[in-house]
Motif scaffolding. Structure first.
Motif, PDB file in Angstrom:
ATOM      1  N   UNK A  28     -13.778  17.717 -45.374  1.00 59.29           N
ATOM      2  CA  UNK A  28     -13.985  19.165 -45.421  1.00 59.29           C
ATOM      3  C   UNK A  28     -12.806  19.859 -46.088  1.00 59.29           C
ATOM      4  N   UNK A  29     -11.592  19.466 -45.726  1.00 58.40           N
ATOM      5  CA  UNK A  29     -10.386  20.070 -46.322  1.00 58.40           C
ATOM      6  C   UNK A  29     -10.376  19.861 -47.827  1.00 58.40           C
ATOM      7  N   UNK A  30     -10.597  18.618 -48.245  1.00 57.97           N
ATOM      8  CA  UNK A  30     -10.551  18.321 -49.665  1.00 57.97           C
ATOM      9  C   UNK A  30     -11.689  18.957 -50.449  1.00 57.97           C
ATOM     10  N   UNK A  31     -12.920  18.889 -49.918  1.00 53.92           N
ATOM     11  CA  UNK A  31     -14.058  19.449 -50.635  1.00 53.92           C
ATOM     12  C   UNK A  31     -13.977  20.965 -50.737  1.00 53.92           C
ATOM     13  N   UNK A  32     -13.472  21.632 -49.706  1.00 58.51           N
ATOM     14  CA  UNK A  32     -13.362  23.093 -49.760  1.00 58.51           C
ATOM     15  C   UNK A  32     -12.456  23.521 -50.916  1.00 58.51           C
ATOM     16  N   UNK A  33     -11.317  22.851 -51.065  1.00 60.91           N
ATOM     17  CA  UNK A  33     -10.415  23.179 -52.174  1.00 60.91           C
ATOM     18  C   UNK A  33     -11.031  22.777 -53.508  1.00 60.91           C
ATOM     19  N   UNK A  34     -11.744  21.652 -53.531  1.00 63.14           N
ATOM     20  CA  UNK A  34     -12.404  21.206 -54.758  1.00 63.14           C
ATOM     21  C   UNK A  34     -13.464  22.215 -55.199  1.00 63.14           C
ATOM     22  N   UNK A  35     -14.233  22.739 -54.248  1.00 58.74           N
ATOM     23  CA  UNK A  35     -15.232  23.746 -54.566  1.00 58.74           C
ATOM     24  C   UNK A  35     -14.588  25.020 -55.110  1.00 58.74           C
ATOM     25  N   UNK A 135     -12.815  30.101 -47.259  1.00 58.55           N
ATOM     26  CA  UNK A 135     -13.177  28.887 -46.526  1.00 58.55           C
ATOM     27  C   UNK A 135     -12.145  27.791 -46.782  1.00 58.55           C
ATOM     28  N   UNK A 136     -11.704  27.653 -48.032  1.00 57.77           N
ATOM     29  CA  UNK A 136     -10.704  26.638 -48.356  1.00 57.77           C
ATOM     30  C   UNK A 136      -9.385  26.908 -47.626  1.00 57.77           C
ATOM     31  N   UNK A 137      -8.960  28.160 -47.629  1.00 61.68           N
ATOM     32  CA  UNK A 137      -7.734  28.524 -46.912  1.00 61.68           C
ATOM     33  C   UNK A 137      -7.914  28.305 -45.413  1.00 61.68           C
ATOM     34  N   UNK A 138      -9.110  28.608 -44.906  1.00 60.28           N
ATOM     35  CA  UNK A 138      -9.372  28.399 -43.484  1.00 60.28           C
ATOM     36  C   UNK A 138      -9.215  26.951 -43.064  1.00 60.28           C
ATOM     37  N   UNK A 139      -9.667  26.021 -43.900  1.00 57.07           N
ATOM     38  CA  UNK A 139      -9.506  24.603 -43.552  1.00 57.07           C
ATOM     39  C   UNK A 139      -8.030  24.213 -43.485  1.00 57.07           C
ATOM     40  N   UNK A 140      -7.224  24.784 -44.351  1.00 60.45           N
ATOM     41  CA  UNK A 140      -5.790  24.467 -44.339  1.00 60.45           C
ATOM     42  C   UNK A 140      -5.089  25.122 -43.147  1.00 60.45           C
ATOM     43  N   UNK A 141      -5.518  26.333 -42.783  1.00 59.17           N
ATOM     44  CA  UNK A 141      -4.951  26.970 -41.587  1.00 59.17           C
ATOM     45  C   UNK A 141      -5.309  26.153 -40.343  1.00 59.17           C
ATOM     46  N   UNK A 142      -6.544  25.661 -40.290  1.00 56.50           N
ATOM     47  CA  UNK A 142      -6.947  24.806 -39.175  1.00 56.50           C
ATOM     48  C   UNK A 142      -6.054  23.572 -39.093  1.00 56.50           C
ATOM     49  N   UNK A 143      -5.785  22.963 -40.240  1.00 56.57           N
ATOM     50  CA  UNK A 143      -4.883  21.804 -40.281  1.00 56.57           C
ATOM     51  C   UNK A 143      -3.504  22.180 -39.746  1.00 56.57           C
TER      52      UNK A 143
END
Length: 469
Positions: A28-35, A135-143
């Motif tokens: 999810x983290x990688x695909x969000x940034x890829x998108x 969404x991409x930033x959200x995945x990184x904040x979650x991390x």
């Protein structure tokens, strides 16, 4: 003291559920940034292949995101059901950190996920791109918050113990504990690498079957550029992480290296053991094959440096060196193969055979799951290497487990295995089925039902996945 069998079953159950869960957030983290990159390139160049790739990978992202949310809920409940004494002892630290993750990252993702998945033809391009970025930033904040919590358990600081419970005294010290920056960077980069390998393997699969299209070539090329740059950087980050671990958890490093102490004369330095079998009972590493002095050079950055051996710690304070030794080597070995894949990709690109060399495409396809396997191996190294502590130096794992009978834990573990293999096995199979279809030209160009002037209805993330039969 808890029943040893009950303790082992509780640990296995948590290890099983987290092993399933961790692969989904990583992708999810990688695909969000890829998108986000794909949509940005589409807006900048207006080349339709970027749009087609965006819609293709958005479907896979939706399936993966859904499985990640479901598997994460189970882990949260286990803190109360299986590790209640840990929650009572350290909940004042871990509870708020996980709550901050929900209040910041999850709400951010949930707020913009619907626009990202369903708003391509319903909102302006600027707002849609902003939603993808959110969404991409959200995945990184979650991390950020998850790794802050786990890192505090590894290197706790910023607290005092009052009446047998942890009380935070400095939240900045709690969050930015000594191991946090290294773990955050190491895990984030690992997620990007795992996604690049997944994307590259998907493209290689299509190229091997003769589907040589511009969109397929583009995602293969992007994945290999990512590996070429990020895989060597991950090796450097790992080295810095190892030095930090040596400073704060020397027993873990000794287990990773199969080093017991006293094997070498002063001034000889430490060998780097390539293979061997750490024998916990005999307190030695059998069948050791090593490179003289290389261990000292890597671990201490000096030719004759030494580190504490496992014998320098009481037997009850040692991690399981057999498991940690080999899980660490699996992670490092796969990391070296990732660097090799990126380097060979550069050579094939220079020779003009990047999309036609079948042996190289097979190598890229075989490396598809390597990123996820390396993440699991690294996670096992980190968590098993911390044992016997659940909060390092403060609370033992045996003191944290709930008082359940072994039979109860065995039954629940068995149910978890059956349900997880069925539910997530089906989800993974469906996601791979989508991968096999590949990107469809002009996908997403037409408006979907529910657009302006049409009937609207609520939609779930998995509703973004549509198939034509």
């Amino acid at each position: 003291m808890p029943d040893s069998l009950a303790l082992d079953l509780a640990r296995v159950q948590f290890g099983f559920t987290i092993s399933f869960h961790i692969i989904f957030p990583a992708i999810t983290i990688g695909l969000a940034s890829y998108l986000a990159v794909l949509e940005g390139m589409w807006l900048y160049t207006r080349r339709t292949l970027y749009r087609d790739l965006y819609h293709f990978w958005a479907k896979i992202f939706a399936v993966n995101f859904g499985m990640g949310v479901v598997s994460g809920l189970v882990m949260a409940y286990q803190f109360g059901t299986n590790w209640s004494f840990f929650s009572e002892f350290a909940g004042s630290v871990t509870g708020p950190l996980l709550a901050y993750e929900v209040l910041t990252a999850f709400f951010l993702e949930a707020g913009f996920l619907g626009v990202m998945l369903f708003g391509w033809n319903r909102v302006g391009p600027g707002l849609h791109f902003f939603s993808t970025l959110a969404v991409a930033v959200g995945t990184l904040i979650s991390t950020f918050w998850i790794l802050a919590s786990n890192s505090w358990m590894q290197t706790p600081q910023g607290f005092e113990i009052v009446d047998g419970r942890v009380v935070p005294t400095d939240w900045l010290a709690v969050i930015f504990n000594p191991s946090f920056p290294y773990r955050l960077l190491h895990m984030s980069v690992a997620a990007f690498l795992a996604t690049a390998l997944f994307v590259g393997a998907s493209a290689a699969w299509h190229l091997l079957r003769g589907r040589d299209q511009p969109a397929i070539r583009k995602m293969f090329s992007m994945a290999l550029w990512m590996m070429l740059i990020v895989a060597p950087a991950q090796a450097l980050i790992g080295d810095l992480h190892g030095l930090n671990t040596l400073a704060h958890q020397p027993a873990k490093v000794a287990a990773m290296e199969g080093h017991w102490g006293g094997e070498n004369e002063p001034g000889e330095g430490l060998p780097l053991l390539l293979f061997g079998w750490p024998d916990m009972a005999a307190e030695t590493t059998r069948f050791a094959v090593g490179v003289p002095r290389l261990g000292s050079l890597i671990l201490t950055h000096s030719w004759d440096g030494t580190i504490p051996g496992l014998k320098d710690f009481a037997a009850e304070d040692r991690p399981n060196a057999t498991v940690v030794f080999w899980s660490f080597r699996v992670m490092v070995g796969l990391g070296l193969l990732m660097i090799l894949l990126g380097g060979l990709g550069l050579v094939q690109r220079w020779r003009g055979r990047l999309y036609r060399s079948r042996w190289f495409l097979r190598f890229a396809l075989a490396m598809g799951p390597a990123g996820l396997v390396a993440i699991l191996a690294g996670w096992y190294t980190t968590e098993i290497g911390r044992q016997p502590w659940v909060v390092y130096g403060l609370m033992r794992t045996g003191e944290a487990v709930s008082p359940h009978a072994p039979g109860t834990l065995a039954l629940s573990l068995g149910l978890f295995v059956v349900v997880y293999l069925f539910v997530f096995g089906a989800g993974i199979a469906y996601m791979l089925r989508l991968v096999r279809k590949g990107p469809v030209p002009d996908e997403g160009a037409e408006a979907t039902p529910g657009g302006p002037g049409q009937q609207r209805h609520a939609m779930r993330p998995l509703s973004a996945v549509t198939e034509e039969h």
